[in-house]
Design an enzyme around this catalytic site. Structure first.
Site, PDB file in Angstrom:
ATOM      1  N   GLY A  32      98.213 -21.296  53.554  1.00 54.16           N
ATOM      2  CA  GLY A  32      98.499 -21.214  54.995  1.00 54.16           C
ATOM      3  C   GLY A  32      97.210 -21.076  55.783  1.00 54.16           C
ATOM      4  N   GLY A  35      94.256 -16.294  58.727  1.00 56.10           N
ATOM      5  CA  GLY A  35      94.903 -15.321  59.614  1.00 56.10           C
ATOM      6  C   GLY A  35      96.414 -15.288  59.470  1.00 56.10           C
ATOM      7  N   SER A  36      96.969 -16.101  58.542  1.00 57.39           N
ATOM      8  CA  SER A  36      98.442 -16.151  58.403  1.00 57.39           C
ATOM      9  C   SER A  36      98.969 -15.001  57.548  1.00 57.39           C
ATOM     10  CB  SER A  36      98.878 -17.493  57.812  1.00 57.39           C
ATOM     11  OG  SER A  36      98.265 -17.704  56.548  1.00 57.39           O
ATOM     12  N   GLY A  37      98.071 -14.254  56.888  1.00 58.49           N
ATOM     13  CA  GLY A  37      98.503 -13.082  56.122  1.00 58.49           C
ATOM     14  C   GLY A  37      98.507 -13.284  54.611  1.00 58.49           C
ATOM     15  N   ARG A  65      84.640 -17.384  46.777  1.00 53.26           N
ATOM     16  CA  ARG A  65      83.510 -18.088  47.412  1.00 53.26           C
ATOM     17  C   ARG A  65      82.245 -17.228  47.461  1.00 53.26           C
ATOM     18  NH1 ARG A  65      84.086 -22.594  50.538  1.00 53.26           N
ATOM     19  NH2 ARG A  65      86.116 -23.624  50.599  1.00 53.26           N
ATOM     20  N   ARG A  79      86.350 -28.395  49.719  1.00 52.95           N
ATOM     21  CA  ARG A  79      87.634 -27.692  49.630  1.00 52.95           C
ATOM     22  C   ARG A  79      88.418 -28.174  48.389  1.00 52.95           C
ATOM     23  NH1 ARG A  79      89.423 -25.437  55.165  1.00 52.95           N
ATOM     24  NH2 ARG A  79      87.979 -26.293  56.686  1.00 52.95           N
ATOM     25  N   ASN A  82      86.874 -26.526  45.442  1.00 53.00           N
ATOM     26  CA  ASN A  82      87.234 -25.096  45.490  1.00 53.00           C
ATOM     27  C   ASN A  82      88.609 -24.900  44.859  1.00 53.00           C
ATOM     28  OD1 ASN A  82      87.091 -22.321  46.426  1.00 53.00           O
ATOM     29  ND2 ASN A  82      88.492 -22.922  48.067  1.00 53.00           N
ATOM     30  N   SER A 106      93.949 -23.766  51.132  1.00 57.15           N
ATOM     31  CA  SER A 106      94.362 -24.992  50.409  1.00 57.15           C
ATOM     32  C   SER A 106      95.119 -25.931  51.354  1.00 57.15           C
ATOM     33  CB  SER A 106      95.188 -24.677  49.164  1.00 57.15           C
ATOM     34  OG  SER A 106      96.224 -23.760  49.418  1.00 57.15           O
ATOM     35  N   GLY A 155      84.749 -27.818  61.960  1.00 57.05           N
ATOM     36  CA  GLY A 155      85.687 -28.087  60.859  1.00 57.05           C
ATOM     37  C   GLY A 155      86.452 -26.852  60.436  1.00 57.05           C
TER      38      GLY A 155
END
Ligand SMILES: Nc1ncnc2c1ncn2[C@@H]1O[C@H](COP(=O)(O)OS(=O)(=O)O)[C@@H](OP(=O)(O)O)[C@H]1O
Ligand SMILES: Nc1ncnc2c1ncn2[C@@H]1O[C@H](COP(=O)(O)OP(=O)(O)O)[C@@H](O)[C@H]1O
Length: 202
Positions: A32, A35-37, A65, A79, A82, A106, A155
């Site tokens: 998500g 900041g989505s938790g 990271r 990404r 990663n 992701s 980005g």
């Protein structure tokens, strides 16, 4: 790609480890917006399962990271790499019969789908944090949305980089139609899923 490498089998396999731990190895993948938790829920779930005597390990995007993926930034290919590395590590944890909890943005569907392909036994459980950008941005605990809006970060997911939703998440939180939004209650929702699917017993 290395050649002349041979996989060594062990007399102690995943089933033996699952018997030892009285749980089944799997990967719970929180995805998500920033900041989505994701991290809050990942660690709440880790604590709740620990209280039930279950062994977990959290792979948090920010944390990984700092070490294994310190050489990666946020370009599309970075990404992807990663996620590729995190899914390979998560697979090893699951093979060790550990309940591996990953919390990573992701954002790209193809990267998440490649994770699913690595777990044919369906031991890869995608949990989408369905929190609107406006709420994530209002939270902005690290001030990164603020920097992104000011053009100081290029980005940034949700601002000038995409998040591609999927149609095949195993769990979507918060669940529609109920007002369960606390991390602890949402952790219980995930635990109920794990119990129903048999992951909390050998
Ligand atoms: N450009 C850009 N876009 C998105 N996020 C950024 C960026 N730069 C830094 N950050 C911080 O990095 C965290 C996301 O790392 P992830 O490894 O989860 O991202 S990804 O899965 O590779 O997209 C993410 O942490 P979370 O807020 O916990 O998601 C951000 O705080
Ligand atoms: N269920 C929730 N309800 C309200 N605020 C939350 C919830 N989960 C996390 N937060 C808050 O939102 C912010 C971002 O949480 P975090 O777990 O860091 O998100 P992410 O890992 O997706 O970036 C933090 O300030 C956190 O305290």
């Amino acid at each position: 790609m290395a050649t002349n490498i041979v996989w060594h089998k062990s007399s102690v396999g995943k089933l033996h480890r699952q018997e030892l731990l009285q749980q089944k190895g799997c990967v719970i993948w929180f995805t998500g917006l920033s900041g989505s938790g994701k991290s809050t829920l990942a660690y709440a779930l880790c604590q709740a399962l620990y209280s039930r005597g279950k062994l977990t390990y959290v792979l948090d995007g920010d944390n990984v990271r700092h070490g294994l993926n310190r050489d990666l930034a946020f370009k599309v290919e970075d990404r992807a790499e990663n996620i590729r590395r995190i899914r390979e590590v998560a697979k090893l944890f699951a093979d060790a019969a550990i309940i591996c909890i990953a919390s990573v943005i992701s954002p790209y569907r193809k990267d998440r789908d490649a994770c699913c392909a690595l777990f044919p036994e369906r031991d890869f459980i995608k949990v989408f944090m369905d929190v609107p950008l406006q709420i994530c941005e209002a939270r902005d605990p690290k001030g990164l949305y603020n920097f992104a809006r000011a053009g100081k970060i290029k980005g940034f997911t949700g601002v000038d980089d995409p998040y591609e939703p999927s149609l095949n998440f195993e769990i979507v939180l918060p669940e529609k139609g109920n007002n369960i939004t606390s991390p602890y209650e949402m952790a219980e929702t995930v635990i109920s899923y794990l119990e129903e699917k048999g992951y909390l017993r050998a």
